[in-house]
Design a protein around this motif. Structure first.
Motif, PDB file in Angstrom:
ATOM      1  N   VAL A  94       0.861  -0.909  -0.033  1.00 34.85           N
ATOM      2  CA  VAL A  94       0.061   0.021  -0.415  1.00 34.85           C
ATOM      3  C   VAL A  94       0.442   1.498  -0.173  1.00 34.85           C
ATOM      4  N   VAL A  95       2.008   1.231   0.828  1.00 35.38           N
ATOM      5  CA  VAL A  95       3.180   2.290   0.739  1.00 35.38           C
ATOM      6  C   VAL A  95       3.706   2.640  -0.900  1.00 35.38           C
ATOM      7  N   ASN A  96       3.997   1.061  -1.100  1.00 32.98           N
ATOM      8  CA  ASN A  96       4.477   1.794  -2.240  1.00 32.98           C
ATOM      9  C   ASN A  96       3.530   2.254  -3.749  1.00 32.98           C
ATOM     10  N   LYS A  97       2.384   1.626  -3.180  1.00 32.88           N
ATOM     11  CA  LYS A  97       1.322   1.949  -3.875  1.00 32.88           C
ATOM     12  C   LYS A  97       1.265   3.963  -4.144  1.00 32.88           C
ATOM     13  N   LEU A  98       1.012   4.005  -2.862  1.00 29.82           N
ATOM     14  CA  LEU A  98       0.830   6.155  -2.881  1.00 29.82           C
ATOM     15  C   LEU A  98       2.119   6.219  -2.894  1.00 29.82           C
ATOM     16  N   SER A 101       2.135   7.146  -6.507  1.00 27.15           N
ATOM     17  CA  SER A 101       0.781   8.347  -7.039  1.00 27.15           C
ATOM     18  C   SER A 101       1.369   9.471  -6.719  1.00 27.15           C
ATOM     19  N   LEU A 102       2.062   9.335  -6.475  1.00 22.34           N
ATOM     20  CA  LEU A 102       2.940  11.222  -5.458  1.00 22.34           C
ATOM     21  C   LEU A 102       3.553  12.107  -7.354  1.00 22.34           C
ATOM     22  N   LYS A 103       3.854  12.992  -7.135  1.00 23.12           N
ATOM     23  CA  LYS A 103       4.195  13.846  -8.937  1.00 23.12           C
ATOM     24  C   LYS A 103       5.938  13.563  -8.894  1.00 23.12           C
ATOM     25  N   GLU A 106       9.978  10.645  -4.090  1.00 22.43           N
ATOM     26  CA  GLU A 106      11.144  10.745  -3.124  1.00 22.43           C
ATOM     27  C   GLU A 106      10.612  11.336  -2.199  1.00 22.43           C
ATOM     28  N   SER A 107       9.238  12.399  -2.584  1.00 18.19           N
ATOM     29  CA  SER A 107       9.114  13.409  -1.724  1.00 18.19           C
ATOM     30  C   SER A 107       8.102  13.123  -0.349  1.00 18.19           C
ATOM     31  N   LEU A 108       8.132  11.006  -0.553  1.00 16.45           N
ATOM     32  CA  LEU A 108       6.862  10.367   0.533  1.00 16.45           C
ATOM     33  C   LEU A 108       7.447  11.040   2.300  1.00 16.45           C
ATOM     34  N   GLN A 109       6.635  10.867   2.834  1.00 12.82           N
ATOM     35  CA  GLN A 109       7.003  11.191   4.838  1.00 12.82           C
ATOM     36  C   GLN A 109       6.002  10.451   4.981  1.00 12.82           C
ATOM     37  N   VAL A 110       5.898   9.419   5.440  1.00  9.62           N
ATOM     38  CA  VAL A 110       4.998   8.527   6.855  1.00  9.62           C
ATOM     39  C   VAL A 110       5.334   9.007   7.642  1.00  9.62           C
ATOM     40  N   PHE A 111       4.359   9.121   8.751  1.00  8.29           N
ATOM     41  CA  PHE A 111       4.173   9.766   9.527  1.00  8.29           C
ATOM     42  C   PHE A 111       3.676   8.960  10.859  1.00  8.29           C
ATOM     43  N   ASP A 128      -1.319   8.241   7.803  1.00  8.51           N
ATOM     44  CA  ASP A 128      -1.071   9.453   7.814  1.00  8.51           C
ATOM     45  C   ASP A 128       0.458  10.353   7.315  1.00  8.51           C
ATOM     46  N   SER A 129       0.333  11.036   6.558  1.00  9.98           N
ATOM     47  CA  SER A 129       1.794  10.783   5.228  1.00  9.98           C
ATOM     48  C   SER A 129       1.682  12.580   4.553  1.00  9.98           C
ATOM     49  N   SER A 130       2.808  12.663   3.931  1.00 13.31           N
ATOM     50  CA  SER A 130       2.950  13.726   3.020  1.00 13.31           C
ATOM     51  C   SER A 130       3.249  13.922   2.005  1.00 13.31           C
ATOM     52  N   GLY A 131       4.081  14.388   1.110  1.00 16.66           N
ATOM     53  CA  GLY A 131       4.233  14.900  -0.216  1.00 16.66           C
ATOM     54  C   GLY A 131       4.369  15.728  -1.249  1.00 16.66           C
ATOM     55  N   GLN A 132       4.829  15.829  -1.899  1.00 17.81           N
ATOM     56  CA  GLN A 132       4.866  16.990  -2.751  1.00 17.81           C
ATOM     57  C   GLN A 132       3.918  16.653  -4.266  1.00 17.81           C
ATOM     58  N   ASN A 133       2.796  17.303  -4.059  1.00 15.92           N
ATOM     59  CA  ASN A 133       1.831  17.855  -5.091  1.00 15.92           C
ATOM     60  C   ASN A 133       2.276  17.966  -6.644  1.00 15.92           C
TER      61      ASN A 133
END
Length: 210
Positions: A94-98, A101-103, A106-111, A128-133
């Motif tokens: 699931v994390v890999n899928k998320l 999906s990001l632009k 490498e910007s993915l940060q999982v909290f 709960d994560s953040s990433g570059q849009n």
């Protein structure tokens, strides 16, 4: 110590020496007595030395065995810490899928990640994560995914619209998004039947996702 007269020359000598310093006469009894005392001394301390050596060997063997057990336990803990269970492998997928999906993946940060498996047919993962849009900014949200028993992963929605209010002007599509967001927020807040996943372990071993 006392003085005695030598049996051979008659001159005075110490009773502790085995040979007369004047004539050289040897007192065999005294010599033999000293030799016997020396042997007894050696025997006595040989036993002590043997006991000390045995104790040292036991101590060294015990120390080596203890260190070996510590090392084995450390290796075992390290293997466990870096080996995902079947459920954790599924969450890693699931994390890999998320991330994909990001632009900018490498910007993915999982909290934090919570996971619920009500039955064998499906499971729910909220991340709960953040990433570059797409505009270059960083957004943080909680994304929910459904996992079916056949391994299919479906993105369900996120909580980004949870605080919006539905009015008579709200479109049907927006109503659905708001309703979905509210459900995600409710699940995240209440966490009924959910448990917290070890994020560090998952992120270290994303390559183990099946």
């Amino acid at each position: 110590m006392a003085l005695i007269n030598c049996k051979e020359c008659g001159k005075e000598m110490s009773d502790t020496v085995e040979k007369c310093p004047h004539c050289g006469y040897v007192y065999k009894e005294l010599k033999n007595e000293k030799i016997e005392k020396g042997k007894n001394f050696i025997k006595k301390y040989n036993k002590i030395i043997v006991i000390i050596i045995i104790a040292l060997i036991i101590g060294i063997v015990g120390y080596i065995g203890y260190n070996k057990k510590i090392e084995q336990d450390r290796i075992k803990e390290e293997i466990i810490a870096n080996t995902l269970t079947d459920d954790e492998k599924m969450i890693a997928r699931v994390v890999n899928k998320l991330q994909s999906s990001l632009k900018n993946p490498e910007s993915l940060q999982v909290f934090e990640i919570i996971y619920s498996k009500a039955n064998d047919s499906s499971a729910t993962v909220i991340i709960d994560s953040s990433g570059q849009n797409g505009f270059g900014g960083v957004t943080r949200r909680r994304n929910m995914y459904l996992i079916k028993s056949n391994g299919t992963i479906t993105y369900w929605g996120d909580d980004s619209n949870a605080d919006k209010t539905v009015t008579k002007y709200t479109s049907t599509e927006d109503k659905l998004e708001i309703a979905t967001s509210k459900v995600v927020k409710e699940y995240w807040t209440e966490r009924k039947d959910f448990f917290v996943v070890d994020v560090d372990k998952i992120m270290r071993n994303l390559d183990q996702a099946n």
